[in-house]
Design a protein around this motif. Structure first.
Motif, PDB file in Angstrom:
ATOM      1  N   THR A  10    -100.261  74.637   8.503  1.00  0.00           N
ATOM      2  CA  THR A  10    -100.280  73.639   9.576  1.00  0.00           C
ATOM      3  C   THR A  10    -101.450  73.876  10.527  1.00  0.00           C
ATOM      4  O   THR A  10    -102.095  72.932  10.998  1.00  0.00           O
ATOM      5  N   PHE A  12    -104.275  75.211   9.719  1.00  0.00           N
ATOM      6  CA  PHE A  12    -105.469  74.789   8.992  1.00  0.00           C
ATOM      7  C   PHE A  12    -105.647  73.276   9.096  1.00  0.00           C
ATOM      8  O   PHE A  12    -106.756  72.779   9.356  1.00  0.00           O
ATOM      9  N   LEU A  13    -104.549  72.533   8.906  1.00  0.00           N
ATOM     10  CA  LEU A  13    -104.614  71.077   8.977  1.00  0.00           C
ATOM     11  C   LEU A  13    -104.895  70.585  10.406  1.00  0.00           C
ATOM     12  O   LEU A  13    -105.457  69.505  10.592  1.00  0.00           O
ATOM     13  N   GLN A  15    -107.046  71.517  12.287  1.00  0.00           N
ATOM     14  CA  GLN A  15    -108.488  71.495  12.513  1.00  0.00           C
ATOM     15  C   GLN A  15    -109.207  70.604  11.508  1.00  0.00           C
ATOM     16  O   GLN A  15    -110.419  70.675  11.353  1.00  0.00           O
ATOM     17  N   ASP A  16    -108.432  69.762  10.841  1.00  0.00           N
ATOM     18  CA  ASP A  16    -108.998  68.871   9.822  1.00  0.00           C
ATOM     19  C   ASP A  16    -109.964  67.874  10.448  1.00  0.00           C
ATOM     20  O   ASP A  16    -109.810  67.469  11.609  1.00  0.00           O
ATOM     21  N   ALA A  17    -110.987  67.491   9.685  1.00  0.00           N
ATOM     22  CA  ALA A  17    -111.977  66.538  10.174  1.00  0.00           C
ATOM     23  C   ALA A  17    -111.372  65.155  10.397  1.00  0.00           C
ATOM     24  O   ALA A  17    -111.848  64.384  11.236  1.00  0.00           O
ATOM     25  N   ASP A  18    -110.313  64.851   9.662  1.00  0.00           N
ATOM     26  CA  ASP A  18    -109.628  63.576   9.835  1.00  0.00           C
ATOM     27  C   ASP A  18    -108.760  63.664  11.087  1.00  0.00           C
ATOM     28  O   ASP A  18    -107.825  64.466  11.164  1.00  0.00           O
ATOM     29  N   GLU A  19    -109.072  62.866  12.093  1.00  0.00           N
ATOM     30  CA  GLU A  19    -108.389  62.952  13.380  1.00  0.00           C
ATOM     31  C   GLU A  19    -106.889  62.702  13.265  1.00  0.00           C
ATOM     32  O   GLU A  19    -106.083  63.357  13.940  1.00  0.00           O
ATOM     33  N   ILE A  21    -104.909  63.319  10.657  1.00  0.00           N
ATOM     34  CA  ILE A  21    -104.275  64.487  10.047  1.00  0.00           C
ATOM     35  C   ILE A  21    -104.193  65.630  11.066  1.00  0.00           C
ATOM     36  O   ILE A  21    -103.162  66.288  11.196  1.00  0.00           O
ATOM     37  N   ALA A  22    -105.294  65.856  11.798  1.00  0.00           N
ATOM     38  CA  ALA A  22    -105.317  66.937  12.780  1.00  0.00           C
ATOM     39  C   ALA A  22    -104.279  66.716  13.869  1.00  0.00           C
ATOM     40  O   ALA A  22    -103.551  67.643  14.259  1.00  0.00           O
TER      41      ALA A  22
END
Length: 413
Positions: A10, A12-13, A15-19, A21-22
């Motif tokens: 969680t 890791f996600l 900090q996802d590039a997809d806003e 998802i983050a």
């Protein structure tokens, strides 16, 4: 999937590039129980995961306390807690001398956190100074340390002496409409060559007429309307000049004042002003007033710039929230102390502003050599008014008249 693995995934996600998802992952992290987050922080080795847990669990004191005690935690994560935490988590931060020695920015974060009690600020600063930990990058370092320790600091980094030659260059777009920039630049050279040699003959310091009146109408137009709102007339700095060094406002009450006075938004509840009363100021220690000067809003700064304790007034000028417009207002106020005016005049970043230059020329407390250097930045109309003004020192009137005449001769020739 083990809970610690789920937490790590969680984070890791988050900090996802997809806003989208983050954002969803960050919301999920906040829903984990303190027990799960504490367990995960104790077995996971990733400092990035620990930091992400910290950011998402600031409302879970037990989780933050556990992470602060974890040796794997980054100093930057501790700094984040120092800047945003409250209560016992801040006690743990201050109690870790090693962390502050390795990462002095932690002390600055503590100081500018409205939730940090003064007793913790005092403890952190005293420990750093006594242990030789370099916190000189703290804004207002000299004033902060002197207000807490009661002695002037040594080995600090004072501002560099002003380079008067550098003042002859204005920033593009700063000059007023209608001002002849080309004439000003040439007049600066003419002023140096034609006036400097014989200026000492006519220099008359006794002609310094100290007036508390504002600028002439022509100059007031250069400031926004609200910049002409002078300091709170009900505030009398003499009221707090008695032995207040031994007094201190209660932590809870001071914390409430600090939080309320931090709003600099002119559209906010206080409109950038303050409801702080002189009675409350009388109850504050010097250290408390210095911190209030650093963290408070425009209204607070307007009160404390006239504080009888020089380090409190000086702290106002060190506030990261101070604006150029406020500096210009202070520069034209002839009731402020000589030290404050001299400090404004010595700051390169401030005197790049044409309004500050103009204000200092009109203020008799500005060092003569600096005030004279600013004359070429004034328009011909301003010089004409200045050479007849009775509200400026005689040497300014004389120099303005000479420069005015030189420009007239050049334009006529």
């Amino acid at each position: 999937m083990p809970s610690e693995a789920l937490v790590a995934a969680t984070c890791f996600l988050a900090q996802d590039a997809d806003e989208k998802i983050a954002t969803k992952a960050q919301e999920t992290l906040k829903q984990f129980s303190p027990e799960i987050l504490i367990g995960a922080s104790q077995v996971l080795d990733s400092v990035g995961v620990l930091h992400q847990i910290t950011v998402s669990a600031m409302d879970k004191s037990s989780v933050i306390e556990s992470i602060l005690l974890n040796r794997k935690t980054l100093n930057e994560t501790v700094e984040y807690v120092a800047a945003n935490g409250k209560g016992r988590m801040l006690e743990i931060v201050v109690g870790n001398q090693v962390r502050m020695e390795e990462h002095p920015k932690i002390v600055e974060a503590l100081y500018f956190n409205y939730n940090t009690p003064m007793r913790l600020i005092t403890s952190a600063v005293e420990n750093c100074v006594r242990q030789g930990i370099d916190i000189s990058d703290l804004p207002g370092y000299n004033e902060v340390v002197e207000s807490i320790m009661g002695v002037a600091t040594e080995g600090t980094k004072p501002d560099e002496d002003i380079d008067l030659e550098a003042l002859s260059t204005t920033d593009e777009g700063e000059a007023d409409e209608g001002a002849d920039e080309g004439a000003d630049e040439e007049a600066d050279d003419e002023f140096d060559e034609d006036f400097d040699e014989d200026f000492d003959e006519d220099f008359d310091e006794d002609s310094d007429e100290d007036s508390d009146e504002d600028f002439d109408e022509d100059f007031d137009e250069d400031f926004d309307e609200d910049s002409d709102e002078d300091f709170d007339e009900e505030y009398d700095p003499d009221l707090i000049s008695f032995s207040i060094d031994y007094e201190e406002l209660g932590e809870n009450e001071y914390g409430e004042i600090l939080a309320e006075s931090g709003d600099d938004d002119e559209d906010g509840p206080l409109g950038g002003k303050t409801s702080l009363s002189p009675k409350k100021l009388r109850a504050m220690s010097v250290a408390q007033r210095v911190r209030l000067a650093m963290l408070g809003n425009k209204g607070v700064r307007q009160m404390l710039i006239r504080d009888p304790k020089s380090i409190v007034a000086a702290a106002v000028l060190q506030s990261p929230k101070l604006t150029d417009k406020e500096v210009a207002q202070y520069a034209k106020n002839k009731s402020l102390s000589d030290d404050i005016i001299r400090e404004i005049a010595a700051k390169r970043d401030w005197v790049k502003n044409v309004n500050v230059k103009r204000a200092l020329v009109h203020n008799p407390k500005c060092p003569p050599n600096i005030a004279m250097r600013f004359l070429p930045f004034l328009s011909q109309k301003e010089l004409k008014d200045l050479k007849k003004s009775k509200d400026v020192p005689g040497y300014i009137m004389t120099a303005a008249a000479r420069l005015y005449q030189l420009r007239e001769q050049r334009q006529g020739g």
